[in-house]
Design a protein around this motif. Sequence first.
Motif, PDB file in Angstrom:
ATOM      1  N   UNK A   5       0.800  -1.227   0.000  1.00 17.79           N
ATOM      2  CA  UNK A   5       0.000   0.000   0.000  1.00 17.79           C
ATOM      3  C   UNK A   5       0.828   1.271   0.000  1.00 17.79           C
ATOM      4  N   UNK A   6       2.015   1.234   0.591  1.00 19.16           N
ATOM      5  CA  UNK A   6       2.807   2.450   0.734  1.00 19.16           C
ATOM      6  C   UNK A   6       4.285   2.064   0.758  1.00 19.16           C
ATOM      7  N   UNK A   7       4.962   2.279  -0.360  1.00 18.84           N
ATOM      8  CA  UNK A   7       6.354   1.831  -0.449  1.00 18.84           C
ATOM      9  C   UNK A   7       7.290   2.842   0.194  1.00 18.84           C
ATOM     10  N   UNK A   8       8.424   2.335   0.626  1.00 17.68           N
ATOM     11  CA  UNK A   8       9.473   3.156   1.226  1.00 17.68           C
ATOM     12  C   UNK A   8      10.741   3.040   0.386  1.00 17.68           C
ATOM     13  N   UNK A   9      11.629   3.996   0.576  1.00 17.89           N
ATOM     14  CA  UNK A   9      12.900   3.958  -0.156  1.00 17.89           C
ATOM     15  C   UNK A   9      13.626   2.640   0.096  1.00 17.89           C
TER      16      UNK A   9
END
Lengths: 112, 114
Positions: free
Chosen positions: A78-82
């Motif tokens: 749902x929400x990717x990070x670096x």
Amino acid sequence: GDSVTQMEGPVTLSEEAFLTINCTYTATGYPSLFWYVQYPGEGLQLLLKATKADDKGSNKGFEATYRKETTSFHLEKGSVQVSDSAVYFCALGSSNTGKLIFGQGTTLQVKP
Amino acid sequence: DTGVSQNPRHKITKRGQNVTFRCDPISEHNRLYWYRQTLGQGPEFLTYFQNEAQLEKSRLLSDRFSAERPKGSFSTLEIQRTEQGDSAMYLCASSLAVGPRVAFFGQGTRLTVV
């Protein structure tokens, strides 16, 4: 023979964006399905798995559902990070031998 | 247990030389697999062992390749008369033969044939 097809990369997303990496398979029998991840400079790590139809595998915010009717195992977050920047491999595992057949891999790059 | 261990991590060899790689699996795992991965591709299956028995070999495993797993513990993969096309990452994985059968991978041996 058995095979796995993944969407081609690279996939470039901004942080907090929604991720989908498509994976479809062709198989005889009743394989297990896996997503492996390879971070830069590291070995392959299991991300999640599903062993039968309609199973949902999940780990670290990633999910994938074993869909026999569409022969798919798409990876979502749902929400990717670096820190999710890596190469992702979909794989099909033989129920008898445990042998894995991999897709070609999809590179994900997440920008701040 | 520190996981699957492979040695060496890198190997540069001249064409025509023989090379040998070693894999130490997770101690309680009775299955051991070898894969080859070239740049931009997913790993391809080469062969696997259950205990000391080699149960399947891929057509990719030409007669220049041989793998052993004496006593069902560590395994070696030897390539004779190396060719430039053998340049790749060689991966080892191990798993249980029953239960979840999840394969755990080593970090691989990168072979460069010059």
